[in-house]
Design a protein around this motif. Structure first.
Motif, PDB file in Angstrom:
ATOM      1  N   ASP A 105      30.396  22.714   5.555  1.00  0.00           N
ATOM      2  CA  ASP A 105      31.276  22.089   6.554  1.00  0.00           C
ATOM      3  C   ASP A 105      31.102  22.731   7.932  1.00  0.00           C
ATOM      4  O   ASP A 105      31.171  22.046   8.959  1.00  0.00           O
ATOM      5  CB  ASP A 105      32.739  22.183   6.118  1.00  0.00           C
ATOM      6  CG  ASP A 105      33.078  21.205   4.992  1.00  0.00           C
ATOM      7  OD1 ASP A 105      32.294  20.245   4.794  1.00  0.00           O
ATOM      8  OD2 ASP A 105      34.099  21.398   4.312  1.00  0.00           O
ATOM      9  N   ILE A 108      27.883  21.321   9.418  1.00  0.00           N
ATOM     10  CA  ILE A 108      28.078  19.935   9.864  1.00  0.00           C
ATOM     11  C   ILE A 108      28.908  19.887  11.149  1.00  0.00           C
ATOM     12  O   ILE A 108      28.599  19.138  12.083  1.00  0.00           O
ATOM     13  CB  ILE A 108      28.735  19.095   8.749  1.00  0.00           C
ATOM     14  CG1 ILE A 108      27.753  18.912   7.583  1.00  0.00           C
ATOM     15  CG2 ILE A 108      29.181  17.736   9.269  1.00  0.00           C
ATOM     16  CD1 ILE A 108      28.339  18.266   6.350  1.00  0.00           C
ATOM     17  N   ASP A 109      29.954  20.700  11.211  1.00  0.00           N
ATOM     18  CA  ASP A 109      30.799  20.735  12.418  1.00  0.00           C
ATOM     19  C   ASP A 109      29.977  21.127  13.647  1.00  0.00           C
ATOM     20  O   ASP A 109      30.125  20.528  14.724  1.00  0.00           O
ATOM     21  CB  ASP A 109      31.960  21.729  12.242  1.00  0.00           C
ATOM     22  CG  ASP A 109      33.015  21.217  11.259  1.00  0.00           C
ATOM     23  OD1 ASP A 109      32.963  20.024  10.906  1.00  0.00           O
ATOM     24  OD2 ASP A 109      33.857  22.032  10.829  1.00  0.00           O
ATOM     25  N   GLU A 112      27.625  18.273  14.710  1.00  0.00           N
ATOM     26  CA  GLU A 112      28.334  17.181  15.397  1.00  0.00           C
ATOM     27  C   GLU A 112      28.807  17.605  16.787  1.00  0.00           C
ATOM     28  O   GLU A 112      28.705  16.840  17.747  1.00  0.00           O
ATOM     29  CB  GLU A 112      29.513  16.711  14.539  1.00  0.00           C
ATOM     30  CG  GLU A 112      29.060  16.012  13.256  1.00  0.00           C
ATOM     31  CD  GLU A 112      30.213  15.653  12.327  1.00  0.00           C
ATOM     32  OE1 GLU A 112      31.325  16.237  12.517  1.00  0.00           O
ATOM     33  OE2 GLU A 112      30.014  14.829  11.422  1.00  0.00           O
ATOM     34  N   ASN A 135      23.604  21.207   0.019  1.00  0.00           N
ATOM     35  CA  ASN A 135      23.951  20.881   1.403  1.00  0.00           C
ATOM     36  C   ASN A 135      23.267  19.595   1.857  1.00  0.00           C
ATOM     37  O   ASN A 135      23.863  18.780   2.576  1.00  0.00           O
ATOM     38  CB  ASN A 135      23.562  22.034   2.339  1.00  0.00           C
ATOM     39  CG  ASN A 135      24.448  23.261   2.156  1.00  0.00           C
ATOM     40  OD1 ASN A 135      25.390  23.238   1.366  1.00  0.00           O
ATOM     41  ND2 ASN A 135      24.135  24.325   2.863  1.00  0.00           N
ATOM     42  N   THR A 138      25.131  16.703   0.663  1.00  0.00           N
ATOM     43  CA  THR A 138      26.348  16.524   1.473  1.00  0.00           C
ATOM     44  C   THR A 138      26.015  15.876   2.820  1.00  0.00           C
ATOM     45  O   THR A 138      26.773  15.040   3.317  1.00  0.00           O
ATOM     46  CB  THR A 138      27.052  17.878   1.694  1.00  0.00           C
ATOM     47  OG1 THR A 138      27.287  18.500   0.425  1.00  0.00           O
ATOM     48  CG2 THR A 138      28.372  17.707   2.407  1.00  0.00           C
ATOM     49  N   PHE A 139      24.892  16.265   3.405  1.00  0.00           N
ATOM     50  CA  PHE A 139      24.459  15.618   4.661  1.00  0.00           C
ATOM     51  C   PHE A 139      24.319  14.110   4.454  1.00  0.00           C
ATOM     52  O   PHE A 139      24.718  13.316   5.309  1.00  0.00           O
ATOM     53  CB  PHE A 139      23.122  16.192   5.138  1.00  0.00           C
ATOM     54  CG  PHE A 139      23.157  17.636   5.579  1.00  0.00           C
ATOM     55  CD1 PHE A 139      24.360  18.293   5.790  1.00  0.00           C
ATOM     56  CD2 PHE A 139      21.982  18.348   5.787  1.00  0.00           C
ATOM     57  CE1 PHE A 139      24.396  19.622   6.200  1.00  0.00           C
ATOM     58  CE2 PHE A 139      22.007  19.668   6.194  1.00  0.00           C
ATOM     59  CZ  PHE A 139      23.206  20.310   6.398  1.00  0.00           C
ATOM     60  N   ASN A 140      23.730  13.719   3.310  1.00  0.00           N
ATOM     61  CA  ASN A 140      23.591  12.282   3.004  1.00  0.00           C
ATOM     62  C   ASN A 140      24.953  11.599   3.007  1.00  0.00           C
ATOM     63  O   ASN A 140      25.130  10.524   3.590  1.00  0.00           O
ATOM     64  CB  ASN A 140      22.931  12.084   1.636  1.00  0.00           C
ATOM     65  CG  ASN A 140      21.455  12.433   1.633  1.00  0.00           C
ATOM     66  OD1 ASN A 140      20.830  12.511   2.683  1.00  0.00           O
ATOM     67  ND2 ASN A 140      20.898  12.631   0.450  1.00  0.00           N
ATOM     68  N   GLU A 141      25.901  12.240   2.327  1.00  0.00           N
ATOM     69  CA  GLU A 141      27.253  11.658   2.213  1.00  0.00           C
ATOM     70  C   GLU A 141      27.905  11.485   3.580  1.00  0.00           C
ATOM     71  O   GLU A 141      28.688  10.552   3.794  1.00  0.00           O
ATOM     72  CB  GLU A 141      28.133  12.548   1.328  1.00  0.00           C
ATOM     73  CG  GLU A 141      27.693  12.599  -0.134  1.00  0.00           C
ATOM     74  CD  GLU A 141      28.391  13.726  -0.896  1.00  0.00           C
ATOM     75  OE1 GLU A 141      29.325  14.338  -0.333  1.00  0.00           O
ATOM     76  OE2 GLU A 141      27.981  14.007  -2.041  1.00  0.00           O
ATOM     77  N   ARG A 142      27.569  12.397   4.509  1.00  0.00           N
ATOM     78  CA  ARG A 142      28.177  12.355   5.849  1.00  0.00           C
ATOM     79  C   ARG A 142      27.338  11.560   6.846  1.00  0.00           C
ATOM     80  O   ARG A 142      27.628  11.559   8.046  1.00  0.00           O
ATOM     81  CB  ARG A 142      28.394  13.792   6.350  1.00  0.00           C
ATOM     82  CG  ARG A 142      29.298  14.631   5.445  1.00  0.00           C
ATOM     83  CD  ARG A 142      30.758  14.294   5.624  1.00  0.00           C
ATOM     84  NE  ARG A 142      31.240  14.848   6.879  1.00  0.00           N
ATOM     85  CZ  ARG A 142      31.759  16.067   7.009  1.00  0.00           C
ATOM     86  NH1 ARG A 142      31.884  16.859   5.948  1.00  0.00           N
ATOM     87  NH2 ARG A 142      32.171  16.495   8.177  1.00  0.00           N
ATOM     88  N   ILE A 144      24.240  12.098   7.861  1.00  0.00           N
ATOM     89  CA  ILE A 144      23.362  12.912   8.715  1.00  0.00           C
ATOM     90  C   ILE A 144      21.915  12.717   8.264  1.00  0.00           C
ATOM     91  O   ILE A 144      21.605  12.847   7.077  1.00  0.00           O
ATOM     92  CB  ILE A 144      23.754  14.402   8.629  1.00  0.00           C
ATOM     93  CG1 ILE A 144      25.169  14.600   9.181  1.00  0.00           C
ATOM     94  CG2 ILE A 144      22.755  15.282   9.378  1.00  0.00           C
ATOM     95  CD1 ILE A 144      25.737  15.980   8.932  1.00  0.00           C
TER      96      ILE A 144
END
Length: 536
Positions: A105, A108-109, A112, A135, A138-142, A144
């Motif tokens: 997180d 990602i923060d 962004e 990770n 998770t990037f895929n889910e968000r 990115i």
């Protein structure tokens, strides 16, 4: 130069051109890493000098691209990540260095917030590679898709290009070293500006020329083969093979079992440890060629290289030895001790050491089991297992026990704190020298402690008289660290730290199985003459 050119032109034309030459010299093996860092240090100082003469809109807003980098969750190793920071930031990029132990997180923060062009993740531990892959998912889910560079000693190009690329919707790049990251960014940013980059495909001209297509097709075929094997065949039922607990015939039982000078543990503080004695165990090859990266260039003769070491590197080492001692820049501590034990198949049973001491309330015959370590056995060859090096329970006479030495060493939190101080102060070469020395001094302290154990057990007459012979294990017995092939269960290190009561020197392992302070090592010791490193 400032009288002739605007500050920004000095940076973008002359200084960055100089750093480009430095990178080329490093890549061709003509310049070694410490001199690269000296150049970067000079670059940083020059930019800092020019900044007051720049317009506010120019200062800090002229980066070639933005790069977020972090050491992943559970990993405290940052030397590689910081070298990437130094190289990229001094080649015109804005580097957002998040530090160590970063959860996804936070990464990602930062991506962004800074609208980063690339994300880089670093880690030294094998477990870190799993976190990197998680990770990416998770990037895929968000949503990115920016390129992600992965770097660290535990990574392989195959793991990055196959496993990680199959996980991520964007492009995954293998960061072999700091300059490979720089080369990718120098290629990426012009491609983005020219519309020659696609997050999902990569460099469009390479895709059109079939270069990237070939690679991606290979991955797709690999995926199809994996899926096909899962869809069209029944899962194989694993055969339960009985565990082989028969002792190796290569390990003789007919040896004298030593009596230790004490049972239980002992703490050694800096005043109990001779700095000069520990220095004798310093692995100079690992320090100079490994940590400091003063490696012999291909076109240089051995004589010329040795002369270079004598003239340039020896004074650096002498300076840092003297400085470290004079300013107490390392805080060496050791906890070591001897525990009664008996082997039981592939296990080693550890008993309460208190009952072995004269003041102990228990009879040795009634000692309580306090821990048990299970070790793997080689499936072929000599079929070695660490438990084989100790007295089997079924052959022990009443009240008889073998001795199990253990040790834990650290050079203290100061090693991490002072290295950070040097890095934050843009003293890049000193940062490299000190960090490398701290790492290798922890290893030297482990060698020193092991030698002390050998002497206390009565094997002083077999001690090597050169560090080369020490590193070649030309002494009786061996030491092993949990996580390595002969004793792979890293969870056992929790038991070891408890038995040694390492909290007394503030040495511990966190929930991610990471040892603190960073420059610390632990080991178990087998004194048997047959004991050597081996792969299970």
């Amino acid at each position: 130069a400032r009288e002739k050119y605007p500050p920004l032109e000095i940076i973008n034309t002359f200084l960055l051109d100089g750093m480009k030459v430095v990178g080329e010299l490093f890549g061709s093996g003509q310049m070694q890493l410490p001199f690269v860092l000296q150049s970067a240090q000079t670059m940083k100082a020059a930019v800092a000098y020019l900044e007051p003469y720049m317009e506010k809109s120019e200062a800090g807003k002229n980066a070639k691209g933005t790069f977020v980098i972090a050491t992943v969750k559970g990993d405290v190793h940052d030397i590689g990540k910081n070298l990437v920071d130094i190289i990229l930031s001094n080649n015109g990029y804005e580097v957002i260095n998040l530090g160590i132990k970063q959860p996804v997180d936070n990464i990602i923060d930062a991506y962004e917030k800074h609208n980063a062009d690339c994300i880089a993740m670093s880690g030294l531990l094998v477990k870190s590679t799993a976190f990197m892959k998680d990770n990416l998912a998770t990037f895929n889910e968000r949503g990115i898709t920016v390129p992600v560079i992965l770097g660290g000693a535990a990574l392989t190009p195959k793991f990055v290009h196959k496993d990680c690329q199959n996980t991520y919707n964007g492009q995954v790049v293998y960061g072999k070293d700091a300059f490979s990251d720089l080369h990718f960014m120098d290629k990426l940013m012009p491609a983005k500006a020219a519309g020659n980059w696609d997050d999902s495909k990569g460099f469009i001209d390479e895709v059109e020329n079939g270069l990237a297509v070939e690679a991606s097709s290979e991955l797709k075929v690999d995926k199809l083969q994996q899926n096909g094997s899962q869809d069209n065949s029944q899962p194989a039922t694993p055969l339960s093979t009985p565990v082989d607990t028969n002792r190796s015939e290569a390990v003789t039982l007919d040896i004298e079992r030593p009596t230790p000078p004490f049972w239980g543990t002992k703490i050694l503080q800096p005043e109990d440890i001779s700095f000069e004695e520990v220095l004798w165990y310093l692995d100079l090859q690992a320090l100079i060629a490994g940590q400091w990266q003063f490696r012999k260039p291909k076109d240089q003769s051995r004589e010329e290289y040795n002369q270079f070491l004598k003239e340039k590197v020896d004074p650096i080492l002498a300076k840092w030895k003297e400085k470290t001692l004079a300013e107490n820049l390392l805080h060496p501590q050791v906890v070591y001790g001897y525990f009664p034990c008996l082997a039981d198949g592939n296990s080693l049973i550890i008993y309460d050491a208190k009952g072995m001491n004269p003041e102990g309330a228990k009879d040795p015959k009634e000692l309580q089991e306090v821990a048990r370590f299970e070790f793997p056995r080689q499936r072929s060859g000599k079929r070695l297992c660490i438990a084989d090096f100790f007295l089997p329970k079924e052959l022990a006479e009443p009240g008889q026990f073998d001795v199990f030495p253990m040790q834990a060493v650290t050079v203290g939190d100061i090693a991490t704190e002072y290295a950070k101080e040097l890095f934050d102060g843009d003293q890049y070469t000193d940062y490299l020298y000190y960090h490398g020395l701290a790492v290798q001094m922890a290893e030297a302290l482990a060698e020193w402690s092991h030698a002390r154990i050998r002497r206390e057990l009565g094997f002083a007459d077999q001690e090597p008289d050169s560090i080369r012979d020490v590193l070649a294990q030309r002494y009786q017995g061996s030491r092993y660290s949990f996580g390595y092939p002969a004793c792979p269960n890293l969870q056992d290190q929790y038991k070891q730290l408890d038995l040694l009561e390492c909290d007394r020197i503030k040495l511990y392992m966190d929930e991610s199985e990471q040892l603190y302070p960073e420059q610390s090592t632990t080991a178990i010791v087998a004194y048997h003459p047959i004991a050597r490193y081996f792969t299970a």
